[in-house]
Scaffold this motif. Structure first.
Motif, PDB file in Angstrom:
ATOM      1  N   GLU A   1     -21.937 -13.756  12.527  1.00 42.72           N
ATOM      2  CA  GLU A   1     -21.237 -13.150  13.648  1.00 42.72           C
ATOM      3  C   GLU A   1     -21.994 -13.450  14.934  1.00 42.72           C
ATOM      4  O   GLU A   1     -23.227 -13.573  14.942  1.00 42.72           O
ATOM      5  CB  GLU A   1     -21.098 -11.635  13.454  1.00 42.72           C
ATOM      6  CG  GLU A   1     -20.238 -11.242  12.260  1.00 42.72           C
ATOM      7  CD  GLU A   1     -20.060  -9.738  12.128  1.00 42.72           C
ATOM      8  OE1 GLU A   1     -20.504  -8.995  13.048  1.00 42.72           O
ATOM      9  OE2 GLU A   1     -19.475  -9.297  11.122  1.00 42.72           O
TER      10      GLU A   1
ATOM     11  N   MET B   1     -12.946  -9.980  10.218  1.00 43.07           N
ATOM     12  CA  MET B   1     -13.461  -8.893  11.050  1.00 43.07           C
ATOM     13  C   MET B   1     -13.038  -7.536  10.508  1.00 43.07           C
ATOM     14  O   MET B   1     -13.849  -6.615  10.389  1.00 43.07           O
ATOM     15  CB  MET B   1     -12.982  -9.063  12.492  1.00 43.07           C
ATOM     16  CG  MET B   1     -13.650 -10.180  13.254  1.00 43.07           C
ATOM     17  SD  MET B   1     -13.320 -10.137  15.033  1.00 43.07           S
ATOM     18  CE  MET B   1     -11.561 -10.433  15.088  1.00 43.07           C
TER      19      MET B   1
ATOM     20  N   GLN C   1     -16.067  -6.722  18.075  1.00 48.64           N
ATOM     21  CA  GLN C   1     -15.767  -8.150  18.016  1.00 48.64           C
ATOM     22  C   GLN C   1     -16.856  -8.934  18.749  1.00 48.64           C
ATOM     23  O   GLN C   1     -17.303  -8.543  19.820  1.00 48.64           O
ATOM     24  CB  GLN C   1     -14.406  -8.425  18.656  1.00 48.64           C
ATOM     25  CG  GLN C   1     -13.248  -7.739  17.943  1.00 48.64           C
ATOM     26  CD  GLN C   1     -11.976  -7.729  18.764  1.00 48.64           C
ATOM     27  OE1 GLN C   1     -11.908  -8.355  19.807  1.00 48.64           O
ATOM     28  NE2 GLN C   1     -10.967  -7.003  18.289  1.00 48.64           N
ATOM     29  N   GLY C   2     -17.251 -10.055  18.152  1.00 50.33           N
ATOM     30  CA  GLY C   2     -18.260 -10.881  18.791  1.00 50.33           C
ATOM     31  C   GLY C   2     -17.762 -11.570  20.037  1.00 50.33           C
ATOM     32  O   GLY C   2     -18.554 -11.977  20.894  1.00 50.33           O
TER      33      GLY C   2
END
Length: 611
Positions: free
Chosen positions: A164, A475, A350-351
């Motif tokens: 990630e 995710m 979220q990356g």
């Protein structure tokens, strides 16, 4: 299944245990069952490997980082290799004896036996990093469909990688700058196509690709310094196309081939040392997987479904029908409008900005499933592999035919066309509006020579499927430490799908996925169930952004929040205009959702410099 991370530095500050521990801690949600860290190099370390484990196969013997018997090779691997038992048998005949039951060891032994040629032999979903001290090589590799993610950042004389992006953000040293060009692509497609990421100089390894760093000067145990570090460009090891087989023009032959492949893939993916179930939407794909699973499992088989209070947006009734016909133990989750309160948490996790609104019900579905099982089978990939999306029917009806240059297909799938993006950007930030997307241009070149439907399918399988669908599921599931397996993306299923003539993928009266629909009809599902219009797994977004609703208020609040960057990069007047003009009849909820997610993501990642 797990999260992996690592840092190699041949110059500058060496990797430390604290650095790799911080990176793996950022992946703890992916692997709550164990942590493994390893530093290599003496007198100073130059390589660090880390892993967080979700124990699914060989819970006792599968700890990572895992070493070969002689200690010359080490691996950290995220994913599952479904044919590891068959590989162990083949490798034993070559003199490579397994010491565990872990599928991760199959990766190590296959590498020692075949080198890079091992990659096409691995039937499964994977993203791994393998260091071989005898060969002087660190290899990163990702499965052919991009089911499991892997990000990497080239360094001066080195390389860092992780499952990630947030884990890469825990590295020592200054963070990378964010990319306005990536934001423009996010607005176009609702995700950022690989190899690009939101960060300059940080890349997503593309599906079916590997990247190698070579070095010299160290011994088999990693002792001593390294020299001659080189990082190669990514290599593509998997890039099949469509090759229709005339024998499959016959309906019976096509039905038998697809049935055999799907049942074989589902059977292979039912292997687990932990509780397993199904994700059931009630659509053709997940129902087909559930049908195949029921053929292999005699006992109780749990299934999990999600629906909406707004009945017109819910497929829950069809999931109930499928569960009743197949004798599944169905667990239901209903999404209410107040579930919008989860969006800030999801955006923060979220990356990089990710705008597919169906992540919300997917996240809730995975949370519910994790309460009962650790592994779940899904129907992901069926639309792309067998031609099911309504965009394919529109594409065929348009009469447009692809060439080998910039793709026409891209115009059919843009989330936000240019006339809506251009007034949104402030004038000084409009430089990327006319830039072609490298991912779509490359996919178009590699999708030449196929029939029109196959071209569209290939485009989606090389862009939308890994960049959106599989990213979303990874995710949503790994946030809850749930392993989701998509049997319809098994190599043996895809081999059959790519040999299907057009008539088996699309047929008048059946539409897309014609052969899959015929299979369910043959198994007793009603025409009303099988042939209903495809609905998808999306929230009632157009309702959520009507004037006076919670979502519209959330976006207005973000406009007043400097850390959201919305007022810095975009025209406030344009956003206000889009909010005022949005109705059921003139739906602007797509761009409004993208802006909301982008603003929330920036609030959760303060201090980024955009360039």
């Amino acid at each position: 299944m797990c999260g992996v991370a690592g840092v190699l530095r041949s110059t500058g500050t060496p990797p430390s245990e604290g650095e790799i521990a911080a990176m793996t801690a950022a992946l703890a949600h992916r692997g709550p069952d164990g942590e493994g860290l390893r530093l290599f190099g003496s007198p100073a370390p130059w390589l660090a490997l880390g892993q967080r484990r979700l124990a699914v196969i060989d819970r006792e013997g599968g700890a990572q980082p895992m070493a070969s018997a002689d200690g010359s090779a080490w691996v950290v691997c995220n994913g599952e290799i479904y044919n590891h038992r068959e590989l162990f048998g083949e490798l034993a005949g070559l003199g490579f004896a397994a010491r565990t039951r872990s599928d991760t060891e199959a990766v190590l032994l296959a590498w020692q036996a075949w080198g890079r040629e091992c990659l096409p032999r691995l039937r499964g979903m994977f993203a791994f990093a393998l260091v071989d001290f005898r060969r002087g090589e660190l290899l990163l590799a990702r499965d052919g469909q991009g089911i499991k993610p892997l990000y990497y950042r080239p360094l001066t004389g080195g390389l860092a990688f992780a499952s990630e992006l947030d884990a890469l953000g825990k590295m020592d040293g200054p963070p990378p700058r964010a990319s306005l060009r990536a934001v423009e692509h996010y607005l176009r497609y609702q995700y950022i196509p690989a190899p690009m990421t939101i960060f300059e100089g940080v890349f997503s390894l593309e599906p079916g690709c590997s990247v190698s760093a070579t070095f010299g000067g160290c011994g088999p145990d990693g002792a001593g310094g390294i020299r001659d570090f080189r990082l190669e460009e990514p290599r593509r090891w998997h890039d099949p196309g469509f090759e229709p087989d005339p024998a499959l023009e016959d309906d019976a032959a096509a039905l038998e081939a697809v049935s055999e492949a799907v049942c074989g893939a589902v059977s292979a993916q039912l292997v687990s040392d932990v509780p397993l179930g199904l994700l059931l939407s009630g659509g053709v794909d997940s129902t087909l997987v559930a049908w195949a699973a029921r053929r292999s499992v005699d006992g109780p088989l749990p299934a999990f479904a999600v629906g909406f209070e707004l009945a017109s947006a819910s497929e829950l009734e069809y999931a109930r029908q499928a569960a009743k016909i197949l004798g599944l133990d169905l667990h239901e989750t209903v999404v209410a409008e107040d579930m919008l309160s989860l969006l800030p948490h999801l955006a923060a996790a979220q990356g990089q900005p990710f705008g597919d609104s169906s992540i919300l019900p997917t996240w809730l579905l995975c949370r519910a499933a994790r309460q009962g099982v650790t592994v779940a089978l899904s129907g992901d990939g069926g639309d792309e592999a067998f031609g099911g999306y309504h965009t394919y029917a529109n594409w065929l009806a348009s009469g447009e035919r692809p060439g080998c240059g910039p793709t026409l297909w891209e115009n059919h799938v843009l989330t936000t066309p240019r006339p809506f993006r251009e007034p949104l950007w402030k004038p000084e930030f409009r430089g990327s509006l006319s830039e072609p997307c490298p991912a779509y241009a490359d996919a178009a070149r590699r999708s030449c020579g196929f029939d029109a439907l196959a071209h569209a399918q290939c485009m989606d399988m090389r862009t939308y499927l890994p960049g959106d669908i599989l990213t979303k599921v990874d995710m949503a599931s790994m946030t809850h430490a749930l392993e989701v397996r998509p049997p319809l993306l098994d190599p043996q299923v895809l081999d059959v799908a790519r040999r299907l003539p057009l008539s088996q993928r699309y047929r008048e009266g059946l539409g897309g996925k014609a052969v899959l629909k015929r299979l369910l009809l043959a198994e007793g599902f009603s025409p009303e169930f099988v042939l209903r219009p495809k609905q998808g797994f999306a929230i009632p977004r157009e309702h959520w952004f009507l004037p006076g609703t919670e979502a519209s208020a959330m976006l207005r609040d973000l406009l007043d929040e400097p850390s959201s960057r919305l007022g810095e990069l975009f025209s406030r007047n344009c956003i206000e205009d889009y909010l005022a003009r949005h109705t059921h009849a003139y739906d602007l909820s797509g761009i409004l959702w993208l802006l909301t997610v982008f603003g929330l993501w920036n609030v959760a990642h303060p201090g980024l410099e955009y360039a």
